[in-house]
Design a protein around this motif. Structure first.
Motif, PDB file in Angstrom:
ATOM      1  N   SER A   1      29.284  57.047  10.021  1.00 24.49           N
ATOM      2  CA  SER A   1      28.524  57.856   9.131  1.00 24.49           C
ATOM      3  C   SER A   1      27.018  57.962   9.655  1.00 24.49           C
ATOM      4  CB  SER A   1      28.452  57.884   7.512  1.00 24.49           C
ATOM      5  OG  SER A   1      27.410  58.627   7.014  1.00 24.49           O
TER       6      SER A   1
ATOM      7  N   TRP B   1      31.413  62.786  12.132  1.00 25.44           N
ATOM      8  CA  TRP B   1      30.387  63.398  11.200  1.00 25.44           C
ATOM      9  C   TRP B   1      29.362  64.355  11.580  1.00 25.44           C
ATOM     10  CZ3 TRP B   1      30.592  61.219   6.139  1.00 25.44           C
ATOM     11  CH2 TRP B   1      31.461  60.109   6.100  1.00 25.44           C
TER      12      TRP B   1
ATOM     13  N   ILE C   1      32.393  65.922   7.304  1.00 27.69           N
ATOM     14  CA  ILE C   1      33.151  65.306   8.447  1.00 27.69           C
ATOM     15  C   ILE C   1      34.248  66.197   8.800  1.00 27.69           C
ATOM     16  CG2 ILE C   1      34.678  63.804   6.958  1.00 27.69           C
ATOM     17  CD1 ILE C   1      34.485  61.437   8.908  1.00 27.69           C
TER      18      ILE C   1
END
Length: 488
Positions: A355, A398, A405
């Motif tokens: 992330s 992401w 996502i």
């Protein structure tokens, strides 16, 4: 009328007949008298309403005294107030008298039902009860458009779901694009150049002008198994079926370096700021530094089958690897052993993504027997969440612009799905490929993705908003032709 026997405790100078409780109703001239007794403490329990002519002599004339004047009880909404008595030790006679007194003073609607316990003690003498607006009231919740259960809170209307175009705005033919789950043949550079491995060749497609350039041809004895740009976008690494790793200058189309060390095909590559990592069917992960003369500077051994997923974290501190042994391992450069071994997947782990919004948040996807996307906190190794997608998870990426996502899938639905994190609610489901969507890359601006499949097509989708204007994604059909073009 027969007089009931009273149990009132009065001072010696008073008689029972001198106590009169007067209550005004509408109209005010009418009076309601009560001689019901059994007051435990006549002074402390005196109502703040009207108590008239509490005299010490039976011959004294009645004079009405009131603490305040209420002209009309029918319009005063007294039923919205509750009179709370102090908690005192007493019997059921006190409770019955209290209910009767309330009924005569404030009306029958105010009294508690028979058998009900009196109101609980409180520090406040009066407690205001919210009166629900009628359906015909201009302030009724139904008129204002919000649920009565949320009457104490200002409700805001939910935002409409972001619209994502359901069709690709561009399609490229990609002949000889292999239908192999363990390969990684598509990558998009930060300089807006798409690299695609087709058979023995690597082609570069410049997004700004749609120009196609042939970077290299490995010859009849070798083939392309993986491609990966550096973060600056000027150099590209190529993994081959013979186990080599080649580094090319993408702007000048010249080979810079050939690195060895693997005994079998190199199916996955990952660049950090300075280190190039390569995963192979020989189950090893090699760390290459092109600034030193040796082929590799370190080797990570931990997988029991082919390494097919590899991603560096954004801060270059951790390397995540997935293999055909269903393991997800997390490494750092300070140790030759994995710092985390995550074994919850029940199929090969190719799809891996860190992330960009939260440090230490890792997403991974499993193959056909698993079908799950799992989220991990690599700080403590805890699994945060997982969702069953219903299909083989081939890739994850992401969005840098919003906390969402995208995943691509194979058996059995061959779909592309956009998810909102952390709720994992579906933003969009895109279909168009006829075979497994094995390849995924994202444009430099973070708005467009390109997907590749064994149907030998590359499809471009607008799925994410821009950073400055997080509104609905506009369909750029008028900007890019829907007609198919060839990438070579």
């Amino acid at each position: 009328m027969e007089r009931r026997k009273s149990g009132i405790n009065l001072p010696p100078t008073m008689s029972e007949t001198t106590l009169r409780l007067d209550a005004f109703s509408s109209p005010p001239s009418s009076k309601l008298r009560s001689r019901t007794s059994n007051l435990a403490s006549p002074m402390s329990n005196r109502s703040p309403r009207t108590i008239s002519n509490l005299s010490s002599s039976p011959s004294s004339k009645s004079a009405t005294c009131s603490d305040r004047f209420i002209p009309c009880r029918s319009s005063s909404r007294l039923h919205t107030f509750g009179l709370v008595e102090k908690a005192e030790g007493g019997g059921t006679n006190n409770d019955a008298y209290s209910r009767l007194l309330k009924s005569e003073l404030f009306g029958s609607d105010f009294s508690s039902p028979a058998g009900a316990s009196p109101m609980s003690p409180s520090k406040n003498m009066l407690r205001f009860k919210t009166e629900n607006s009628g359906p015909n009231s201009p302030y009724s919740p139904s008129v204002l458009g919000y649920d009565t259960s949320l009457s104490n809170e200002v409700s805001t209307p939910p935002k409409p779901p972001r619209k994502v175009p359901k069709t690709p705005h561009k399609v490229l033919d990609a002949p000889a694009l292999q239908d192999d789950f363990y390969l990684n043949l598509v990558d998009w550079s930060s300089q807006n150049v798409l690299a695609v491995g087709l058979g023995t060749c690597v082609y570069l497609w410049t997004a700004s002008n749609s120009r196609v350039t042939k970077l290299c041809d490995l010859g009849p004895t070798d083939s392309v198994c993986s491609v990966q740009w550096t973060r600056e976008g000027s150099y590209i690494s190529i993994g081959t079926s013979l186990g080599q790793v080649q580094v090319w200058d993408g702007t000048q189309c010249k080979k810079v370096r050939t690195l060895g060390g693997h005994q079998s095909r190199t199916g996955v590559l990952a660049w950090s700021s300075r280190i190039l990592s390569s995963g192979s069917r020989d189950r090893n992960i090699l760390q290459h530094d092109i600034r030193v003369p040796s082929d590799f500077v370190s080797k990570f051994v931990g997988h029991k089958s082919e390494v097919c997923g590899l991603k560096w974290s954004h801060d270059d501190r951790e390397l995540a690897s997935g293999g055909n042994d269903n393991q997800l391992l997390v490494w750092n450069l300070r140790s030759q052993q994995p710092v985390l071994k995550l074994t919850e997947h029940t199929a090969a782990v190719k799809a891996i993504a860190w992330s960009p919004h939260q440090c230490g948040l890792l997403a991974s996807g499993g193959g056909t027997a698993d079908r799950c996307i799992r989220f991990w906190n690599t700080t403590n190794g805890n699994q945060l969440n997982h969702v069953d997608t219903g299909s083989q998870v081939c890739n994850l990426a992401w969005s840098r612009n919003v906390n969402e996502i995208v995943s691509t899938h194979g058996y059995s639905q061959n779909q592309i799905m956009v998810w909102k994190y952390p709720s994992m609610s579906k933003v969009a489901t895109l279909t168009g490929h006829s075979l497994r969507v094995l390849y995924l890359a994202m444009s430099p601006d973070g708005q467009t993705i390109v997907t590749g499949a064994g149907d030998e097509t590359l499809r471009f989708w607008n799925v994410f908003p821009s950073v400055k204007a997080p509104a609905a994604v506009k369909d750029n059909t008028g900007l890019w032709s829907l007609g198919r073009t060839h990438i070579r």
